[in-house]
Scaffold this active site. Structure first.
Site, PDB file in Angstrom:
ATOM      1  N   HIS A 188       0.570   3.343  -5.381  1.00  0.00           N
ATOM      2  CA  HIS A 188      -0.715   4.012  -5.133  1.00  0.00           C
ATOM      3  C   HIS A 188      -0.563   5.101  -4.077  1.00  0.00           C
ATOM      4  O   HIS A 188      -0.997   6.249  -4.264  1.00  0.00           O
ATOM      5  CB  HIS A 188      -1.755   2.993  -4.636  1.00  0.00           C
ATOM      6  CG  HIS A 188      -2.308   2.116  -5.722  1.00  0.00           C
ATOM      7  ND1 HIS A 188      -2.843   2.608  -6.884  1.00  0.00           N
ATOM      8  CD2 HIS A 188      -2.455   0.762  -5.784  1.00  0.00           C
ATOM      9  CE1 HIS A 188      -3.269   1.598  -7.637  1.00  0.00           C
ATOM     10  NE2 HIS A 188      -3.041   0.461  -6.989  1.00  0.00           N
ATOM     11  N   GLU A 222       1.347  -1.260  -3.945  1.00  0.00           N
ATOM     12  CA  GLU A 222       0.618  -0.426  -2.996  1.00  0.00           C
ATOM     13  C   GLU A 222       1.400   0.842  -2.673  1.00  0.00           C
ATOM     14  O   GLU A 222       0.798   1.904  -2.446  1.00  0.00           O
ATOM     15  CB  GLU A 222       0.329  -1.219  -1.715  1.00  0.00           C
ATOM     16  CG  GLU A 222      -0.510  -2.476  -1.917  1.00  0.00           C
ATOM     17  CD  GLU A 222      -1.835  -2.196  -2.603  1.00  0.00           C
ATOM     18  OE1 GLU A 222      -2.363  -1.072  -2.461  1.00  0.00           O
ATOM     19  OE2 GLU A 222      -2.345  -3.095  -3.312  1.00  0.00           O
TER      20      GLU A 222
END
Length: 599
Positions: free
Chosen positions: A425, A422
């Protein structure tokens, strides 16, 4: 209905009484003997008393037992015994009793005669009623299932519809024509035959139809497209005829057909040929909307989210004259919808509806209603008296990504992989200009995802350029690139990212003409064969060589995005580590905390 039930109850009682007398009482009756046996018992001195009760003869013996005789023996029993040789001395010792005749005996005799006739008549009456009911039910198959609303007490008006101002203006003219037809007729205008409402699911097509019914104040017939067709041939066309007959008797009125694509699809496109039931129903709708007998004030309002598969004859002027589009609302429309759905709900002072509208791009009316309801449920779960902004924020994430699963136990190594995934991202999104701002990053499982990175645009976007596609592709590949940089291998956590990236790259090549090698061309037919399904009926209008070039272009675009994400993460490895460690400690970073890390 009440009388028929009472009659059935009386018949059942009579039958039970008759069966009780036949089997129970007869079982307890004494043995039956003939007159010769009685005479022999009298000669032997065994008879103590004889009782004559009309046609019944009861003989009591010396030992106390009783026997009965047949009906013929009860007529002149003493004379018959004399004739059969019973001495008079023994006859005088027998006590003979004759029971008095009751007034009920005649009625009982009549009832005994009529009872079988009553039972037989009741049986045939019951069979006749059942057959008549089945016949009525069979005849009702062809009747319309539409529900009629008088319009006297409107429950929904145009004030309850928001985010579709242009559609409301178009439909308000229909209502005005029904209220003041002379205003339009004096100028030579005619009432539109039909209005087709088009839009994605949840945009308020059915709600707008309810508002038309509430505003017009005329009879309103509501029916779904799937309610026309049954398993019996001809039922759909019969129901269409019956529906329009009812509408003509109540004109001026409105007929609303929800999900009209259930019966309005292209004719001749299926495997069943041109004689299937659905096409007969569609033909009848076409005739009723614009045939010879159309001089009536009946307006047909239909709704669908698949206008591309409707039959062209249904869409031509004279049938559906207007096409009203209810699209996804913009930020202003979402704010108006929010104002409607928060009516009557206790809101805390920190609620900022414009901010909520800004954070919900792409939401339709049904999504916003669900979001407000989820926020109210969350507030009630927390024993609050008001709905706070944090409840709304959590409800937005719940609608987008699903409910949180904090109880899910994740091993520490997998938790680190998710954190770096994450973080990858989020870092690529932050450092790529064309990406949307990061709204939230979390490693708490939601729905089927182990973690999520939520990016929301500052403004609504209606056009997407090639740079935006390439930036989004790089952001999608950021998670897999981070895994390979840190752990030297990839995991299955990037499967959804790869799926979305591949579909996006293929759309760039085949639909949007964003490939330098293949040029501004569209490959593949957009319309599929509506009865065979998307996969079987997909039309491929290019050669095998072009298919290979498309595959190579898709691969090239995705690899460029991956290399871009990998480069950004390699150059900012320290920031990647910082974000991941922060996620491992706090699990969730909102926009303010995330932006503060780059200050």
């Amino acid at each position: 209905m009440k009388w028929s039930r009472a009659l059935y109850a009386v018949l059942i009682f009579i039958v039970l009484a008759f069966l009780y007398g036949m089997f129970v009482l007869r079982a307890d009756a004494p043995d039956v003997v003939d007159i010769s046996s009685i005479a022999q018992m009298a000669k032997d001195g065994k008879v103590e008393a004889i009782r004559v009760d009309q046609n019944e003869l009861t003989i009591t013996l010396q030992d106390g037992t009783q026997v009965a005789s047949n009906k013929e023996a009860s007529i002149g029993v003493v004379e018959n015994l004399k004739l059969m040789g019973v001495p008079e001395e023994q006859l005088r010792q027998i006590k003979v009793t004759i029971a008095p005749r009751s007034a009920w005996d005649g009625w009982l005799a009549i009832l005994g005669t009529l009872l079988p006739l009553i039972l037989i008549g009741g049986f045939f009456f019951f069979i006749l009623r059942q057959a008549q009911g089945a016949g009525n039910q069979a005849l009702n198959f062809g009747k319309s299932r539409a529900r009629m609303f008088s319009g006297d007490k409107p429950t929904v008006t145009f004030d309850d519809v928001a985010g579709a101002d242009e559609a409301k203006r178009e439909l308000a003219e229909i209502v005005e024509f029904l209220r003041e037809p002379e205003k339009f007729i004096s100028l030579g205008a005619r009432i539109p035959k039909g209005v087709l409402m088009v839009g994605p699911p949840g945009c308020g097509k059915t709600l707008t139809a309810k508002a038309i019914a509430g505003e017009a104040g005329v009879p309103f017939f509501s029916i779904s497209g799937s309610e026309f067709v049954e398993m019996f041939v001809g039922v759909g066309a019969s129901r269409v005829r019956d529906l329009f007959d009812q509408a003509k008797r109540n004109s001026p009125c409105i007929i609303f057909m929800d999900e009209i694509d259930a019966v309005g699809r292209h004719r001749g496109a299926g495997l069943g040929g041109s004689h299937d039931e659905r096409e007969q129903t569609l033909n009848q709708i076409l005739v009723e909307m614009d045939g010879f007998d159309t001089d009536t004030n009946v307006i047909v309002v239909a709704a669908t989210n698949r206008p591309d598969i409707l039959d062209p004859a249904l869409l031509r002027p004279g049938r559906f004259d207007r096409r009203v589009v209810l699209d996804r609302p913009d930020r202003k429309g979402r704010e108006q919808i929010l104002n409607i759905h928060v009516r009557g709900k206790p809101l805390a002072p920190d609620i900022d509806l414009p901010v909520i509208a800004k954070q919900t791009p792409g939401f339709v009316g049904a999504d916003i209603e669900n979001m407000v309801n989820e926020a109210a449920i969350l507030a009630a779960r927390r024993n609050q008296k008001q709905i706070f902004m944090r409840d709304m924020q959590e409800a937005i994430e719940k609608v987008i990504a699903g409910p949180e699963r904090k109880s899910r136990v994740i091993p520490e190594r997998e938790r680190r992989v998710i954190a770096y995934h994450e973080a990858g991202h989020a870092l690529v999104m932050k450092l790529t200009a064309e990406c949307d701002p990061v709204h939230k990053v979390s490693i708490t499982a939601r729905g089927m995802a182990g973690g999520y990175t939520l990016a929301l645009p500052d403004d609504d976007r209606y056009l997407t350029n090639q740079s935006k596609f390439e930036a989004d592709l790089a952001a999608l590949m950021g998670g897999r690139a981070a895994e390979e940089i840190v752990f030297k291998e990839a995991t299955t956590g990037a499967s959804n990212d790869l799926d979305r990236a591949t579909k996006m790259a293929r759309a760039m090549v085949t639909r949007y003409g964003m490939s330098e090698k293949l040029g501004p061309l569209m490959f593949g037919e957009k319309d599929e064969m509506v009865f065979l399904g998307k996969e079987i009926g997909e039309q491929r209008n290019y050669s095998e060589e072009i298919a290979r070039q498309i595959d190579r272009e898709v691969r090239r675009i995705v690899e460029i995005a991956y290399n871009k994400a990998n480069k950004v993460l390699q150059e900012n490895r320290a920031k990647l580590e910082e974000i991941a460690e922060r996620l491992l400690q706090e699990e969730t970073l909102d926009r303010a905390a995330f932006d503060a890390m780059f200050a």
